[in-house]
Motif scaffolding. Structure first.
Motif, PDB file in Angstrom:
ATOM      1  N   GLY A 116      27.513  37.758  36.222  1.00  0.00           N
ATOM      2  CA  GLY A 116      27.386  38.971  37.014  1.00  0.00           C
ATOM      3  C   GLY A 116      27.625  40.218  36.193  1.00  0.00           C
ATOM      4  N   ASP A 117      28.673  40.202  35.384  1.00  0.00           N
ATOM      5  CA  ASP A 117      28.941  41.299  34.466  1.00  0.00           C
ATOM      6  C   ASP A 117      29.643  40.737  33.234  1.00  0.00           C
ATOM      7  OD1 ASP A 117      31.584  40.816  35.101  1.00  0.00           O
ATOM      8  OD2 ASP A 117      31.869  42.655  36.234  1.00  0.00           O
ATOM      9  N   LEU A 118      29.947  41.603  32.270  1.00  0.00           N
ATOM     10  CA  LEU A 118      30.561  41.114  31.041  1.00  0.00           C
ATOM     11  C   LEU A 118      31.986  40.639  31.251  1.00  0.00           C
ATOM     12  CD1 LEU A 118      29.278  43.752  28.456  1.00  0.00           C
ATOM     13  CD2 LEU A 118      28.663  41.338  28.596  1.00  0.00           C
ATOM     14  N   ARG A 119      32.660  41.155  32.294  1.00  0.00           N
ATOM     15  CA  ARG A 119      34.065  40.803  32.514  1.00  0.00           C
ATOM     16  C   ARG A 119      34.225  39.444  33.189  1.00  0.00           C
ATOM     17  NH1 ARG A 119      32.697  45.822  33.831  1.00  0.00           N
ATOM     18  NH2 ARG A 119      33.630  47.591  32.739  1.00  0.00           N
ATOM     19  N   ALA A 120      33.131  38.806  33.521  1.00  0.00           N
ATOM     20  CA  ALA A 120      33.137  37.491  34.191  1.00  0.00           C
ATOM     21  C   ALA A 120      33.908  37.540  35.502  1.00  0.00           C
ATOM     22  CB  ALA A 120      33.704  36.398  33.269  1.00  0.00           C
ATOM     23  N   GLN A 121      33.785  38.662  36.205  1.00  0.00           N
ATOM     24  CA  GLN A 121      34.486  38.767  37.492  1.00  0.00           C
ATOM     25  C   GLN A 121      33.746  38.048  38.608  1.00  0.00           C
ATOM     26  OE1 GLN A 121      35.190  42.991  38.130  1.00  0.00           O
ATOM     27  NE2 GLN A 121      37.065  42.918  36.887  1.00  0.00           N
ATOM     28  N   LYS A 122      32.426  37.869  38.453  1.00  0.00           N
ATOM     29  CA  LYS A 122      31.607  37.236  39.499  1.00  0.00           C
ATOM     30  C   LYS A 122      31.829  37.941  40.828  1.00  0.00           C
ATOM     31  CE  LYS A 122      31.948  32.737  37.200  1.00  0.00           C
ATOM     32  NZ  LYS A 122      33.136  32.932  36.347  1.00  0.00           N
ATOM     33  N   TYR A 123      31.728  39.250  40.775  1.00  0.00           N
ATOM     34  CA  TYR A 123      32.004  40.103  41.935  1.00  0.00           C
ATOM     35  C   TYR A 123      30.855  41.081  42.113  1.00  0.00           C
ATOM     36  CZ  TYR A 123      34.138  43.860  44.676  1.00  0.00           C
ATOM     37  OH  TYR A 123      34.410  44.813  45.630  1.00  0.00           O
ATOM     38  N   THR A 124      30.534  41.377  43.384  1.00  0.00           N
ATOM     39  CA  THR A 124      29.523  42.372  43.668  1.00  0.00           C
ATOM     40  C   THR A 124      30.059  43.344  44.717  1.00  0.00           C
ATOM     41  OG1 THR A 124      27.326  42.788  44.609  1.00  0.00           O
ATOM     42  CG2 THR A 124      28.467  40.803  45.351  1.00  0.00           C
ATOM     43  N   PRO A 125      29.780  44.645  44.541  1.00  0.00           N
ATOM     44  CA  PRO A 125      30.180  45.596  45.579  1.00  0.00           C
ATOM     45  C   PRO A 125      29.281  45.555  46.803  1.00  0.00           C
ATOM     46  CG  PRO A 125      29.089  46.730  43.769  1.00  0.00           C
ATOM     47  CD  PRO A 125      29.248  45.305  43.337  1.00  0.00           C
ATOM     48  N   ALA A 126      28.276  44.710  46.798  1.00  0.00           N
ATOM     49  CA  ALA A 126      27.382  44.600  47.957  1.00  0.00           C
ATOM     50  C   ALA A 126      28.190  44.235  49.211  1.00  0.00           C
ATOM     51  CB  ALA A 126      26.308  43.550  47.686  1.00  0.00           C
ATOM     52  N   ASP A 127      27.900  44.912  50.320  1.00  0.00           N
ATOM     53  CA  ASP A 127      28.675  44.657  51.543  1.00  0.00           C
ATOM     54  C   ASP A 127      27.806  44.600  52.796  1.00  0.00           C
ATOM     55  OD1 ASP A 127      27.965  47.289  51.716  1.00  0.00           O
ATOM     56  OD2 ASP A 127      30.007  48.084  51.777  1.00  0.00           O
ATOM     57  N   GLN A 128      26.501  44.414  52.592  1.00  0.00           N
ATOM     58  CA  GLN A 128      25.616  44.320  53.755  1.00  0.00           C
ATOM     59  C   GLN A 128      25.871  43.039  54.544  1.00  0.00           C
ATOM     60  OE1 GLN A 128      21.014  43.693  53.588  1.00  0.00           O
ATOM     61  NE2 GLN A 128      21.367  45.893  53.386  1.00  0.00           N
ATOM     62  N   ILE A 129      26.117  41.961  53.859  1.00  0.00           N
ATOM     63  CA  ILE A 129      26.438  40.682  54.506  1.00  0.00           C
ATOM     64  C   ILE A 129      27.956  40.603  54.628  1.00  0.00           C
ATOM     65  CG2 ILE A 129      26.189  38.178  54.389  1.00  0.00           C
ATOM     66  CD1 ILE A 129      23.807  38.657  52.467  1.00  0.00           C
ATOM     67  N   THR A 130      28.432  40.440  55.850  1.00  0.00           N
ATOM     68  CA  THR A 130      29.864  40.500  56.140  1.00  0.00           C
ATOM     69  C   THR A 130      30.323  39.208  56.811  1.00  0.00           C
ATOM     70  OG1 THR A 130      29.579  41.374  58.374  1.00  0.00           O
ATOM     71  CG2 THR A 130      29.555  42.979  56.550  1.00  0.00           C
ATOM     72  N   PRO A 131      31.638  39.021  56.932  1.00  0.00           N
ATOM     73  CA  PRO A 131      32.124  37.855  57.684  1.00  0.00           C
ATOM     74  C   PRO A 131      31.616  37.843  59.127  1.00  0.00           C
ATOM     75  CG  PRO A 131      33.889  38.790  56.367  1.00  0.00           C
ATOM     76  CD  PRO A 131      32.739  39.744  56.267  1.00  0.00           C
ATOM     77  N   GLU A 132      31.333  39.002  59.672  1.00  0.00           N
ATOM     78  CA  GLU A 132      30.891  39.067  61.065  1.00  0.00           C
ATOM     79  C   GLU A 132      29.421  38.668  61.222  1.00  0.00           C
ATOM     80  OE1 GLU A 132      32.593  41.563  59.499  1.00  0.00           O
ATOM     81  OE2 GLU A 132      34.484  40.881  60.402  1.00  0.00           O
ATOM     82  N   ASN A 133      28.563  38.976  60.241  1.00  0.00           N
ATOM     83  CA  ASN A 133      27.134  38.687  60.426  1.00  0.00           C
ATOM     84  C   ASN A 133      26.604  37.562  59.529  1.00  0.00           C
ATOM     85  OD1 ASN A 133      26.676  39.770  57.846  1.00  0.00           O
ATOM     86  ND2 ASN A 133      26.138  41.795  58.629  1.00  0.00           N
ATOM     87  N   LEU A 342      33.722  39.823  27.944  1.00  0.00           N
ATOM     88  CA  LEU A 342      33.817  40.934  26.996  1.00  0.00           C
ATOM     89  C   LEU A 342      34.311  42.171  27.734  1.00  0.00           C
ATOM     90  CD1 LEU A 342      31.118  41.656  24.304  1.00  0.00           C
ATOM     91  CD2 LEU A 342      32.202  43.542  25.515  1.00  0.00           C
ATOM     92  N   ASP A 343      35.214  42.908  27.087  1.00  0.00           N
ATOM     93  CA  ASP A 343      35.719  44.148  27.657  1.00  0.00           C
ATOM     94  C   ASP A 343      34.921  45.310  27.067  1.00  0.00           C
ATOM     95  OD1 ASP A 343      37.062  46.370  28.488  1.00  0.00           O
ATOM     96  OD2 ASP A 343      39.064  45.540  28.161  1.00  0.00           O
ATOM     97  N   PRO A 344      34.033  45.944  27.840  1.00  0.00           N
ATOM     98  CA  PRO A 344      33.208  47.021  27.267  1.00  0.00           C
ATOM     99  C   PRO A 344      34.038  48.211  26.809  1.00  0.00           C
ATOM    100  CG  PRO A 344      32.340  46.266  29.391  1.00  0.00           C
ATOM    101  CD  PRO A 344      33.696  45.665  29.241  1.00  0.00           C
ATOM    102  N   GLU A 345      35.231  48.396  27.356  1.00  0.00           N
ATOM    103  CA  GLU A 345      36.040  49.547  26.970  1.00  0.00           C
ATOM    104  C   GLU A 345      36.707  49.351  25.610  1.00  0.00           C
ATOM    105  OE1 GLU A 345      38.750  50.265  30.133  1.00  0.00           O
ATOM    106  OE2 GLU A 345      37.190  50.868  31.558  1.00  0.00           O
ATOM    107  N   SER A 346      37.181  48.160  25.341  1.00  0.00           N
ATOM    108  CA  SER A 346      37.867  47.917  24.070  1.00  0.00           C
ATOM    109  C   SER A 346      36.955  47.299  23.014  1.00  0.00           C
ATOM    110  CB  SER A 346      39.060  46.983  24.295  1.00  0.00           C
ATOM    111  OG  SER A 346      38.614  45.698  24.703  1.00  0.00           O
TER     112      SER A 346
END
Length: 714
Positions: A116-133, A342-346
């Motif tokens: 997902g990103d270089l930090r291997a967080q496997k996280y997305t800020p996407a929030d269209q799909i929620t626990p409710e729907n 990889l840490d893009p900042e350091s």
């Protein structure tokens, strides 16, 4: 429970056990390097041809090295080779130094890398799909690559673990036959395909494998110019291809007409090629490349290296060596076959380094090898070691550092700590300061059992972690009464003859009960984190196997008699090796469930928030109880809206799970176990969750080429 329920349960157990037994015979490990069945002869033929050609290559290499490269000791035992020595692809001029972040990688709508990103967080800020729907989620489109094999013909069985990439308004796939496929992300319609000339043979692995592709684009792409955006894919014979991301045409300035032969740098113990299954890590016009090998076969193997390549030309910038030069005539590997972070900042690259060869006996490599089975931070510009922490001393359990560390800032004791979380096969979560390598939560060296194998010198202590709580218990689960009854006491009798003194019980001649074994604990997918709340999620396995060292004379007798199944030569050592999953005659697991769980941790306190059995075994309508869980391969993804998406389980289902409670909110049947992690992206205002469904013979003899995207209805 009714009589019918009992019959159903027993039927499912027998069926599941038989499946598990069959898999254990074919592929005992989630290890990228393990599992080459004994008796395959292709490698011997390849070896003789390879040796002759590589002798010539080595002579040329040595001459070039003496003039153009330098080797510098760095850190605790590592070496860095700099300069263009030996590579010499006709790739033109190296790229000028680049500054600034890769903006294309930082888009909140994209899924631009394997994790997902270089930090291997496997996280997305996407929030269209929620626990409710999320219950309304439905298939948006489906695509089949055609690159799939069940092993019934000349092509080995396919194992497809590719995470799709969404970037450049395109969904990119890499297949286990090394093809690149570009799709429309909203419809699944094919844009273009690229097929390299690559042998579909079991050169280093028993299966055709692929974990996908990597993407790069220029800092300021020139309109109308080809190859300002590129996609890369590797092959089992160590070819790395770079193609134009808009057309699929090879990039002429990359290596030799669009291909770099990484095997040209395989110049030490080069019995087999350096297989490229994991796509490169891309940062600032550089490709960071590890490789997979074959460390179950012989003591002597190619020593672990990581290469940094110019993304435009393929020219080698530096080579990192994990093993001291003085030991490479007796051992090898300690390589990086999983993905990196990889840490893009350091500008620090974090590499999970595997165990040295052979995996289960270290009598030929008794000196300290401090970078083996470690997490190590490298300077991306120079390849030099900034810090390293060994997670297993003198590894004789195949406890490869198996997944990329997840990078996240955590709030602890009123301070913001730049941290990383390193999962491990042995079941520990190492939380370290990613700038220094120092523990955020304590790591304690504890005494562990000594080896009774002749020549072996097991380390007297090993690092243990209590906080966060390990992903599996400290003690093995104990005998399953049901399996013992069905086996007429077979499980109990077998356990009585095995050596077991907790974690790190050394392999032995009489047989050692290994918990966790080579399967892990945690496996190569690693975990995911919500960077806002500091909640970390990871799936794990609870599997028991038996490690048995076989004296060389006895091993050769067994080999001559044609015994097969779980035998590995460990050539040039005093012992061969047998790996056996702890099952009864019916193939039922001899240990108590659950066999797999999904857990969430609060990284600010180290507390485990919940730990739930995950997945089921399902076949012909029979189900094991949900409380028994499933062995899993794959990884979770977290959304900002509080959802976890994951496949990974044996029951060929993909799921959405509530991040707060661990409750399953949605699931959908797919063609086979989805052992890749999903890609979550937003295209034209719509959020998609896309799985590559490939299967894995470790879980089931069931494979597929399905790509399926889910979205909310319009």
């Amino acid at each position: 429970m009714t009589r019918q329920d009992v019959i159903t349960l027993f039927s499912s157990l027998l069926l599941a056990g038989a499946i598990g037994y069959a898999q254990a015979q074919e592929a005992p490990s989630t290890d990228e390097e393990g599992g080459q069945p004994q008796g395959i002869t292709e490698t011997q033929d390849d070896e003789s041809e390879q040796d002759a050609s590589d002798d010539e290559a080595q002579a040329d290499q040595d001459a070039d090295d003496s003039e153009e490269s330098s080797v510098t000791p760095t850190g605790p035992g590592g070496r860095v080779e700099t300069g263009p020595a030996g590579d010499a692809p006709d790739g033109g001029e190296p790229s000028p130094p680049r500054t600034g972040p890769d903006a294309w990688m930082e888009s909140p709508d994209s899924w631009a890398t394997f994790n997902g990103d270089l930090r291997a967080q496997k996280y997305t800020p996407a929030d269209q799909i929620t626990p409710e729907n999320v219950g309304e989620l439905e298939p948006a489109w489906e695509y089949h690559t055609g690159d799939v094999a069940d092993g019934s013909d000349e092509i080995p069985m396919s194992v497809w673990s590719a995470t799709p990439l969404f970037v450049n308004d395109t969904l990119y796939l890499g297949t286990p036959f090394y093809r690149i496929i570009a799709l429309d992300p909203g419809s699944g319609e094919e844009k273009w395909t690229f097929a390299p000339e690559a042998p579909l043979e079991a050169l280093t692995q028993p299966n055709m494998k692929g974990r996908g592709v990597a993407y790069w684009e220029a800092d300021e792409p020139r309109a109308g110019e080809a190859c300002e955006k590129r996609v890369y894919v590797g092959t089992m014979d160590a070819k790395l291809y770079g193609v134009d991301a808009d057309t699929g045409e090879p990039c002429a300035d990359f290596g030799d007409g669009g291909m770099v032969d990484v095997n040209q740098w395989n110049t030490v113990n080069d019995k087999w090629p350096l297989s490229l299954f994991q796509p490169p890590t891309v940062y600032n016009d550089t490709l960071f490349l590890g490789w997979a090998g074959k460390d179950w076969e012989d003591a002597v193997a190619p020593p672990g290296t990581v290469f940094a390549l110019d993304a435009r030309t393929g020219e080698r910038k530096w080579t990192f060596h994990a093993l001291p030069e003085e030991v490479v005539e007796r051992t090898g590997t300690a390589n990086v076959w999983a993905s990196m972070s990889l840490d893009p900042e350091s500008g620090l690259l974090y590499i999970p380094i595997s165990s040295p060869s052979p995996n289960y006996y270290g009598g030929e490599r008794t000196e300290e090898l401090p970078l083996a089975t470690s997490v190590t931070a490298l300077d991306t510009e120079t390849g030099e070691v900034v810090w390293s922490r060994q997670l297993v001393h003198h590894d004789i359990w195949d406890y490869d550092t198996v997944a990329p560390p997840t990078l996240v800032d955590i709030e602890k004791d009123g301070e913001t700590v730049p941290a990383l979380v390193q999962p491990s096969k042995q079941g520990f979560l190492f939380v370290l300061n990613r700038e220094t390598g120092e523990p955020v939560y304590p790591i304690e060296e504890r005494e562990v059992p000594a080896s009774d194998a002749e020549g072996e010198q097991a380390a007297p202590t090993q690092p243990f972690v209590d906080v966060p709580e390990p992903v599996i218990p400290d003690e093995w689960p104990g005998i399953s009464k049901l399996a013992d009854i069905v086996g007429l006491g077979e499980c109990s009798r077998k356990a009585e003859g095995l050596r077991y003194e907790g974690r790190f019980t050394p392999p032995s001649v009489e047989g050692t009960l290994a918990y966790p074994p080579t399967t892990g604990g945690s496996q190569w997918g690693g975990g995911a984190v919500d960077p806002e709340s500091g909640v970390f999620v990871i799936n794990s396995n609870s599997v028991v196997q038996i490690y048995r060292l076989i004296p060389r004379d006895e091993y050769e007798q067994r080999e001559q008699s044609g015994e097969t199944g779980g035998y590995y030569a460990q050539g040039d050592t005093a012992y061969g090796f047998q790996l056996e999953t702890f099952l009864n005659w019916a193939g039922m697991p001899c240990w108590k469930p659950p066999y797999g769980t999904l857990a969430a941790y609060d990284l600010t306190t180290g507390e485990r928030l919940w730990n739930e059995p995950f997945g089921q075994v399902q076949k012909h309508g029979f189900y094991m109880p949900e409380s028994w869980g499933s062995v899993t391969i794959g990884a979770p993804v977290i959304t900002r809206s509080g959802l976890i998406f994951i496949g990974a389980s044996m029951d060929s289902r993909v799921r959405a799970i509530d991040l707060e409670s661990g409750e399953v909110l949605w699931k959908h049947l797919v063609d086979a176990p989805a052992v890749s992690m999903p890609a979550v992206y937003t295209y034209q205002g719509k959020q998609y969750v896309t799985f590559a469904v490939g299967g894995n013979s470790i879980l089931l003899p069931k494979v597929s080429d399905q790509v399926i995207a889910f979205a909310l209805p319009d």
